[in-house]
Design a protein around this motif. Structure first.
Motif, PDB file in Angstrom:
ATOM      1  N   THR A 185      44.672  39.477  44.501  1.00 43.25           N
ATOM      2  CA  THR A 185      43.362  40.008  44.194  1.00 43.25           C
ATOM      3  C   THR A 185      42.606  38.976  43.381  1.00 43.25           C
ATOM      4  O   THR A 185      42.939  38.697  42.240  1.00 43.25           O
ATOM      5  CB  THR A 185      43.495  41.342  43.430  1.00 43.25           C
ATOM      6  N   VAL A 186      41.594  38.394  43.976  1.00 43.02           N
ATOM      7  CA  VAL A 186      40.907  37.230  43.425  1.00 43.02           C
ATOM      8  C   VAL A 186      40.358  37.475  42.023  1.00 43.02           C
ATOM      9  O   VAL A 186      40.445  36.599  41.170  1.00 43.02           O
ATOM     10  CB  VAL A 186      39.786  36.770  44.391  1.00 43.02           C
ATOM     11  N   ALA A 187      39.802  38.638  41.749  1.00 39.48           N
ATOM     12  CA  ALA A 187      39.189  38.895  40.446  1.00 39.48           C
ATOM     13  C   ALA A 187      40.179  38.795  39.286  1.00 39.48           C
ATOM     14  O   ALA A 187      39.779  38.579  38.152  1.00 39.48           O
ATOM     15  CB  ALA A 187      38.518  40.266  40.439  1.00 39.48           C
ATOM     16  N   TRP A 188      41.464  38.936  39.550  1.00 45.85           N
ATOM     17  CA  TRP A 188      42.486  38.881  38.503  1.00 45.85           C
ATOM     18  C   TRP A 188      43.240  37.554  38.500  1.00 45.85           C
ATOM     19  O   TRP A 188      44.138  37.350  37.712  1.00 45.85           O
ATOM     20  CB  TRP A 188      43.493  40.021  38.672  1.00 45.85           C
ATOM     21  N   MET A 189      42.882  36.651  39.413  1.00 44.27           N
ATOM     22  CA  MET A 189      43.651  35.422  39.593  1.00 44.27           C
ATOM     23  C   MET A 189      43.223  34.314  38.638  1.00 44.27           C
ATOM     24  O   MET A 189      42.042  34.077  38.420  1.00 44.27           O
ATOM     25  CB  MET A 189      43.538  34.935  41.029  1.00 44.27           C
ATOM     26  N   PRO A 204      36.942  43.415  37.000  1.00 42.06           N
ATOM     27  CA  PRO A 204      36.368  42.116  36.631  1.00 42.06           C
ATOM     28  C   PRO A 204      35.534  41.532  37.771  1.00 42.06           C
ATOM     29  O   PRO A 204      35.937  41.598  38.927  1.00 42.06           O
ATOM     30  CB  PRO A 204      37.600  41.240  36.366  1.00 42.06           C
ATOM     31  N   PHE A 205      34.401  41.005  37.449  1.00 42.68           N
ATOM     32  CA  PHE A 205      33.495  40.366  38.413  1.00 42.68           C
ATOM     33  C   PHE A 205      33.040  41.332  39.515  1.00 42.68           C
ATOM     34  O   PHE A 205      32.784  40.907  40.640  1.00 42.68           O
ATOM     35  CB  PHE A 205      34.136  39.122  39.038  1.00 42.68           C
ATOM     36  N   SER A 206      32.957  42.619  39.196  1.00 41.88           N
ATOM     37  CA  SER A 206      32.553  43.593  40.212  1.00 41.88           C
ATOM     38  C   SER A 206      31.179  43.227  40.761  1.00 41.88           C
ATOM     39  O   SER A 206      30.299  42.769  40.038  1.00 41.88           O
ATOM     40  CB  SER A 206      32.548  45.012  39.642  1.00 41.88           C
TER      41      SER A 206
END
Length: 163
Positions: free
Chosen positions: A27-31, A64-66
Protein backbone atom coordinates in the motif's frame (compact mmCIF):
# COMPACT_ATOMS: atom_id res chain seq x y z
CA UNK A 1 19.42 -10.36 1.89
CA UNK A 2 17.48 -12.68 4.19
CA UNK A 3 13.98 -11.86 5.40
CA UNK A 4 14.01 -11.30 9.15
CA UNK A 5 10.30 -11.60 9.67
CA UNK A 6 9.59 -7.91 9.12
CA UNK A 7 6.72 -7.41 6.72
CA UNK A 8 8.38 -4.86 4.46
CA UNK A 9 11.65 -6.77 4.35
CA UNK A 10 9.90 -10.03 3.50
CA UNK A 11 7.92 -8.45 0.66
CA UNK A 12 11.06 -6.88 -0.78
CA UNK A 13 12.85 -10.24 -0.58
CA UNK A 14 9.97 -12.03 -2.32
CA UNK A 15 9.96 -9.36 -5.02
CA UNK A 16 13.69 -9.71 -5.63
CA UNK A 17 13.46 -13.51 -5.77
CA UNK A 18 10.65 -13.34 -8.29
CA UNK A 19 12.14 -10.80 -10.68
CA UNK A 20 15.73 -10.19 -9.71
CA UNK A 21 15.17 -6.55 -8.73
CA UNK A 22 13.16 -4.67 -6.17
CA UNK A 23 9.58 -3.78 -7.14
CA UNK A 24 6.82 -1.87 -5.42
CA UNK A 25 4.34 -4.16 -3.72
CA UNK A 26 2.03 -3.04 -0.95
CA UNK A 27 0.00 0.00 0.00
CA UNK A 28 1.85 3.02 -1.35
CA UNK A 29 0.59 5.56 1.21
CA UNK A 30 2.28 3.60 4.03
CA UNK A 31 5.48 2.76 2.14
CA UNK A 32 8.89 4.13 3.13
CA UNK A 33 10.86 6.20 0.63
CA UNK A 34 13.44 3.42 0.17
CA UNK A 35 10.69 1.01 -0.89
CA UNK A 36 9.24 3.56 -3.28
CA UNK A 37 12.72 4.15 -4.75
CA UNK A 38 13.22 0.36 -5.04
CA UNK A 39 16.51 0.56 -3.11
CA UNK A 40 18.59 -2.61 -3.00
CA UNK A 41 18.92 -2.56 0.81
CA UNK A 42 15.63 -2.84 2.68
CA UNK A 43 15.61 -3.13 6.47
CA UNK A 44 13.04 -3.26 9.24
CA UNK A 45 13.11 0.56 9.13
CA UNK A 46 10.40 0.29 6.43
CA UNK A 47 8.05 -1.12 9.06
CA UNK A 48 8.91 1.70 11.46
CA UNK A 49 8.02 4.21 8.73
CA UNK A 50 4.70 2.41 8.16
CA UNK A 51 4.03 2.54 11.91
CA UNK A 52 4.31 6.32 11.69
CA UNK A 53 1.59 6.28 9.05
CA UNK A 54 -0.57 4.03 11.25
CA UNK A 55 -0.18 6.51 14.13
CA UNK A 56 -1.29 9.28 11.75
CA UNK A 57 -4.37 7.33 10.69
CA UNK A 58 -5.23 6.38 14.29
CA UNK A 59 -5.21 9.99 15.45
CA UNK A 60 -6.78 11.64 12.40
CA UNK A 61 -9.09 8.93 11.12
CA UNK A 62 -7.68 9.68 7.66
CA UNK A 63 -5.64 7.55 5.28
CA UNK A 64 -2.22 9.14 4.70
CA UNK A 65 -2.15 11.14 1.47
CA UNK A 66 -5.87 10.50 0.91
CA UNK A 67 -7.08 11.84 -2.41
CA UNK A 68 -3.68 11.58 -4.11
CA UNK A 69 -2.95 9.06 -6.85
CA UNK A 70 0.15 6.83 -6.68
CA UNK A 71 2.31 9.12 -8.84
CA UNK A 72 1.58 12.10 -6.62
CA UNK A 73 2.38 10.10 -3.49
CA UNK A 74 5.70 9.01 -5.02
CA UNK A 75 6.57 12.63 -5.80
CA UNK A 76 5.51 13.86 -2.36
CA UNK A 77 7.37 11.19 -0.38
CA UNK A 78 10.48 10.47 -2.44
CA UNK A 79 11.26 13.72 -4.24
CA UNK A 80 9.76 16.40 -2.00
CA UNK A 81 10.17 14.50 1.30
CA UNK A 82 6.66 15.55 2.36
CA UNK A 83 4.45 13.80 4.88
CA UNK A 84 0.68 14.02 5.54
CA UNK A 85 -0.65 17.30 7.01
CA UNK A 86 -0.27 17.80 10.74
CA UNK A 87 -2.95 18.65 13.30
CA UNK A 88 -2.81 20.46 16.62
CA UNK A 89 -2.31 17.90 19.43
CA UNK A 90 -4.96 18.17 22.13
CA UNK A 91 -3.08 16.55 25.02
CA UNK A 92 0.40 15.77 26.27
CA UNK A 93 0.01 12.13 25.19
CA UNK A 94 -1.00 13.24 21.72
CA UNK A 95 2.03 15.58 21.56
CA UNK A 96 4.28 12.62 22.42
CA UNK A 97 2.56 10.50 19.75
CA UNK A 98 3.20 13.23 17.16
CA UNK A 99 6.90 13.30 18.10
CA UNK A 100 7.12 9.52 17.74
CA UNK A 101 5.23 9.62 14.45
CA UNK A 102 7.59 12.24 13.05
CA UNK A 103 10.63 10.21 14.13
CA UNK A 104 9.18 7.18 12.34
CA UNK A 105 8.70 9.29 9.20
CA UNK A 106 12.39 10.07 8.86
CA UNK A 107 13.38 10.16 5.20
CA UNK A 108 16.50 8.05 5.71
CA UNK A 109 16.17 4.62 7.34
CA UNK A 110 19.12 5.14 9.69
CA UNK A 111 17.45 8.27 11.07
CA UNK A 112 14.39 6.33 12.26
CA UNK A 113 14.08 4.76 15.71
CA UNK A 114 14.31 0.99 16.08
CA UNK A 115 11.18 -1.07 16.70
CA UNK A 116 12.29 -1.48 20.34
CA UNK A 117 12.65 2.29 20.74
CA UNK A 118 9.18 2.76 19.23
CA UNK A 119 7.73 0.24 21.67
CA UNK A 120 9.35 1.98 24.64
CA UNK A 121 8.00 5.35 23.49
CA UNK A 122 4.54 3.90 22.80
CA UNK A 123 4.42 2.48 26.33
CA UNK A 124 5.37 5.90 27.72
CA UNK A 125 2.63 7.53 25.62
CA UNK A 126 0.12 5.01 26.97
CA UNK A 127 1.14 5.80 30.57
CA UNK A 128 0.79 9.53 29.97
CA UNK A 129 -2.61 9.02 28.30
CA UNK A 130 -3.84 6.91 31.21
CA UNK A 131 -2.63 9.53 33.68
CA UNK A 132 -4.39 12.28 31.72
CA UNK A 133 -7.55 10.18 31.59
CA UNK A 134 -7.49 9.65 35.37
CA UNK A 135 -6.87 13.36 36.00
CA UNK A 136 -9.80 14.23 33.75
CA UNK A 137 -12.10 11.76 35.51
CA UNK A 138 -11.06 13.15 38.89
CA UNK A 139 -11.99 16.62 37.67
CA UNK A 140 -15.39 15.35 36.52
CA UNK A 141 -14.57 15.52 32.81
CA UNK A 142 -15.90 12.79 30.50
CA UNK A 143 -13.35 10.40 29.03
CA UNK A 144 -12.49 11.41 25.46
CA UNK A 145 -13.61 8.80 22.92
CA UNK A 146 -10.91 7.77 20.45
CA UNK A 147 -11.07 9.12 16.91
CA UNK A 148 -13.21 6.79 14.83
CA UNK A 149 -11.16 4.84 12.32
CA UNK A 150 -11.88 5.33 8.65
CA UNK A 151 -13.44 1.83 8.59
CA UNK A 152 -15.75 2.74 11.50
CA UNK A 153 -16.70 5.95 9.71
CA UNK A 154 -17.54 4.00 6.53
CA UNK A 155 -19.67 1.52 8.51
CA UNK A 156 -21.56 4.39 10.16
CA UNK A 157 -22.24 6.02 6.76
CA UNK A 158 -23.47 2.71 5.36
CA UNK A 159 -25.71 2.13 8.38
CA UNK A 160 -27.25 5.59 7.97
CA UNK A 161 -27.77 5.04 4.24
CA UNK A 162 -29.42 1.61 4.69
CA UNK A 163 -33.25 1.56 4.79
Amino acid sequence: MHATGALGEARAQESRQAGGSAAIGGTVAWMAPELLRCDDTITSAVDVYAMGMVIYEAFTGKVPFSGLHMGAILAEVVTQQKRPPMWEPASEAEKLAVVLMQKCWGHEPLGRPSANECLAEALQIYKVAESEKQQGLQQGLPAQPPVASSMEQKRARCARASP
